[in-house]
Design an enzyme around this catalytic site. Structure first.
Site, PDB file in Angstrom:
ATOM      1  CG  ASP A 190      -1.862   1.164   1.203  1.00  0.00           C
ATOM      2  OD1 ASP A 190      -1.438   2.293   0.870  1.00  0.00           O
ATOM      3  OD2 ASP A 190      -3.046   0.956   1.495  1.00  0.00           O
ATOM      4  CG  HIS A 191       1.525   4.203  -3.249  1.00  0.00           C
ATOM      5  ND1 HIS A 191       0.262   3.892  -3.671  1.00  0.00           N
ATOM      6  CD2 HIS A 191       1.654   5.538  -3.451  1.00  0.00           C
ATOM      7  CE1 HIS A 191      -0.341   4.982  -4.098  1.00  0.00           C
ATOM      8  NE2 HIS A 191       0.484   6.005  -3.982  1.00  0.00           N
ATOM      9  CG  HIS A 253      -4.187   4.482  -0.724  1.00  0.00           C
ATOM     10  ND1 HIS A 253      -3.270   3.457  -0.733  1.00  0.00           N
ATOM     11  CD2 HIS A 253      -4.412   4.787  -2.029  1.00  0.00           C
ATOM     12  CE1 HIS A 253      -2.956   3.169  -1.992  1.00  0.00           C
ATOM     13  NE2 HIS A 253      -3.647   3.953  -2.795  1.00  0.00           N
TER      14      HIS A 253
HETATM   15  C1  BG6 Z   1      -3.459   4.667  -6.428  1.00  0.00           C
HETATM   16  C2  BG6 Z   1      -4.800   4.779  -7.090  1.00  0.00           C
HETATM   17  O1  BG6 Z   1      -3.464   3.637  -5.488  1.00  0.00           O
HETATM   18  O2  BG6 Z   1      -3.149   5.896  -5.772  1.00  0.00           O
HETATM   19  C3  BG6 Z   1      -4.859   5.954  -8.045  1.00  0.00           C
HETATM   20  O3  BG6 Z   1      -5.080   3.575  -7.799  1.00  0.00           O
HETATM   21  C4  BG6 Z   1      -4.401   7.219  -7.363  1.00  0.00           C
HETATM   22  O4  BG6 Z   1      -6.159   6.111  -8.585  1.00  0.00           O
HETATM   23  C5  BG6 Z   1      -3.082   7.006  -6.632  1.00  0.00           C
HETATM   24  O5  BG6 Z   1      -4.270   8.226  -8.349  1.00  0.00           O
HETATM   25  C6  BG6 Z   1      -2.715   8.218  -5.806  1.00  0.00           C
HETATM   26  O6  BG6 Z   1      -1.436   8.048  -5.293  1.00  0.00           O
HETATM   27  P1  BG6 Z   1      -0.529   9.300  -4.905  1.00  0.00           P
HETATM   28  O7  BG6 Z   1       0.691   8.719  -4.295  1.00  0.00           O
HETATM   29  O8  BG6 Z   1      -0.271  10.059  -6.176  1.00  0.00           O
HETATM   30  O9  BG6 Z   1      -1.353  10.119  -3.961  1.00  0.00           O
END
Ligand code: BG6
Length: 523
Positions: A190-191, A253
């Site tokens: 989960d980045h 997230h």
């Molecule tokens: C991803 C989603 O997990 O997170 C995307 O699938 C979203 O739809 C993205 O744009 C947002 O990540 P960050 O790091 O740019 O906030």
């Protein structure tokens, strides 16, 4: 920079990294740059190899050129000179692979053995599946069938979201993976958990006498989490129209961020103890029991055409690969409760949306006001104290409290202290993927989601999704470039709260103006 002489202090284990989906967007934008940054920082050492895998035929040289282009464009480090670049590129191989072909995996196993020997990797293997989840099961089984799981060294499987579409598909997917890998070998990305300020939440909470004693329902009025995006669905209409904001951002997230804010201090700082505490939060989430409850607590919306940064942008239904009568939500806001002793009665308001006015992720902790029977509050309309975690685009912590208005003998105004993380540590902080890949390579699973977390998150989200499926009449349209449906403001207004503005509203210290008009156009 002579990378051969890098120290390997705190380095990851030596290993071969197998990148499935190596010609895709994620590999190009995030994974190759992450590997190069780790290399440049001496976290990778020299005993590693990277094997790019995808269906598309590429020669080794073409692949190395792709990797170089991705690093030039997306990495925070750039190669210093050809010699240095060539030394790095030597570690990269490519193989065209059909993931359903067992002979293909047998061949891959031979390549792996050669690389083990050449780079002295001790047989350690990290399989990164930057693929659609329908391929996870077959890849896992064919890694086994092809012999890649045999022999010395560790084996780790890193997988991307989405982990299923609902609880039952996630269970099916998990049982397929568990036929081959043990839970402790599976690293579910989960980045958001790799973001600097998300990781900092625990430190700010538990390492500060300012905050720790106040972190409960006696002192906190509400918590607000905003994950705003300016982008639309871009070229992902096919995936997104089936998923929607709840599954795309909510299940993972947003709930993960709630766990970071709400968890109890772990008994020990190890991955399992930390994740046990997060699981307890997810278990305490109050589930909505009926369609009416969902309606009363969750607002959903879909963007219509509008204007963003001065440019006209199309509505969601006009986007490529989106059904013209789609009822998929591109926005949702919810009032969530964590029913335990610490948080009883404290609403967590969460919201996320595409085509909002700002790309910003922030957590606002709003404290209760001082008792209202003392002279100060009789004379003044005091604003609450706020603690804000600014996750992106700026990283930092912001605190708002009340002080005397300068020069006035009477006035009390909110004043701010703003800690911009980037000015303290320099702007070159590692990106989320770099941190997570490094953790996976060291066998630290703290910031990866364990199966019981995923399962509980789905069972919470499924209740909302089921109610939504039954009746779509509550979906509201919002103009691209606005802060979402008006109903999302009413969600807080009926509790006597308001969304605090995010991003760029509080530059500098001193008196600040915080307004919030309830009309979808935040002040
Ligand atoms: C991803 C989603 O997990 O997170 C995307 O699938 C979203 O739809 C993205 O744009 C947002 O990540 P960050 O790091 O740019 O906030």
């Amino acid at each position: 920079m002579n990378t051969a002489n890098h120290t390997t202090l705190n380095s990851s284990d030596r290993a071969v990294y197998f990148i499935f989906g190596a010609t895709g967007d994620l590999a190009q934008r995030k994974l190759f740059p992450a590997i190069y940054s780790m290399y440049r920082e001496g976290k990778l050492g020299q005993n590693f190899a990277v094997v790019g895998l995808a269906r598309r035929p590429r020669t080794r040289e073409q692949f190395r050129e792709d990797v170089q282009a991705s690093i030039e464009e997306f990495c925070r480090f750039k190669p210093d000179n050809n010699e240095e670049w060539n030394a790095f590129a030597e570690h990269f191989e490519y193989m065209s692979l059909d993931v359903s072909s067992v002979p293909g995996f047998v061949e891959l196993c031979k390549l792996a053995e050669q690389l083990d020997e050449r780079f002295e990797t001790g047989g350690n293997r990290l399989f990164y599946l930057a693929l659609a989840p329908e391929h996870f099961g077959i890849v896992a089984h064919n890694l086994k069938n092809g012999g890649l799981l045999e022999g010395d060294g560790w084996r780790r499987l890193v997988i991307e979201k989405p982990f299923g579409y609902d609880l039952s598909s996630a269970e099916k997917l998990n049982s397929e993976l568990c036929e081959v890998f043990k839970e402790e070998q599976i690293y579910r990305i989960d980045h958001y958990l790799g973001k600097e300020m998300v990781q900092n939440i625990g430190i700010i909470r538990f390492a500060n006498a300012f905050f720790e004693p106040l972190w409960n329902n006696k002192h906190i009025a509400n918590v607000q989490i905003t994950l705003g995006e300016t982008v639309g669905v871009e070229d992902r209409g096919g995936y997104y129209d089936r998923s929607g904001a709840l599954r795309d951002m909510g299940q993972n997230h947003m709930l993960q961020m709630i766990t970071m804010i709400a968890m109890e201090p772990p008994s020990r700082l190890n991955p399992e103890d930390i994740r046990d505490e997060k699981v307890k939060v997810l278990r305490s989430l109050r589930k909505y029991r009926s369609t009416e409850e969902v309606r009363g607590h969750v607002v959903r919306g879909q963007y219509a055409e509008g204007t963003l940064n001065g440019k006209p942008v199309p509505g969601y239904r006009e986007e490529d690969k989106v059904a013209p009568d789609s009822t998929t939500e591109t926005y949702f806001a919810a009032k969530v409760f964590v029913d335990n002793f610490r948080w009883a009665g404290v609403p967590f308001y969460i919201r996320t949306g595409k085509r909002l006015p700002a790309k910003a992720t922030e957590v606002v902790v709003e404290f209760k006001k001082v008792p209202d029977n003392v002279y100060l509050t009789e004379k003044h309309d005091l604003e609450p104290n706020l603690l804000v975690f600014r996750v992106q685009p700026m990283e930092g912590v912001y605190i708002r409290f009340n002080g005397k208005s300068t020069g006035s003998s009477e006035g009390i105004v909110p004043v701010a202290m703003d800690f911009a993380h980037s000015s303290g540590v320099g702007i070159n902080t590692p990106e989320a993927y770099e941190r997570l890949l490094y953790d996976a390579a060291r066998g630290d699973s703290t910031y990866f989601t364990r199966w019981d977390e995923v399962k509980l998150a789905w069972s919470f989200v499924d209740k909302i999704a089921e109610a939504w499926k039954e009746d779509t009449s509550d979906i509201r349209s919002y103009a691209a470039g606005s802060w979402g449906p008006v109903a999302s403001h009413e969600l807080l207004a009926k509790d006597g709260f308001k969304w605090w503005p995010v991003n760029g509203q509080r530059e500098g210290e001193g008196e600040i103006r915080l307004t919030n008009r309830v009309d979808g156009q935040e002040g």
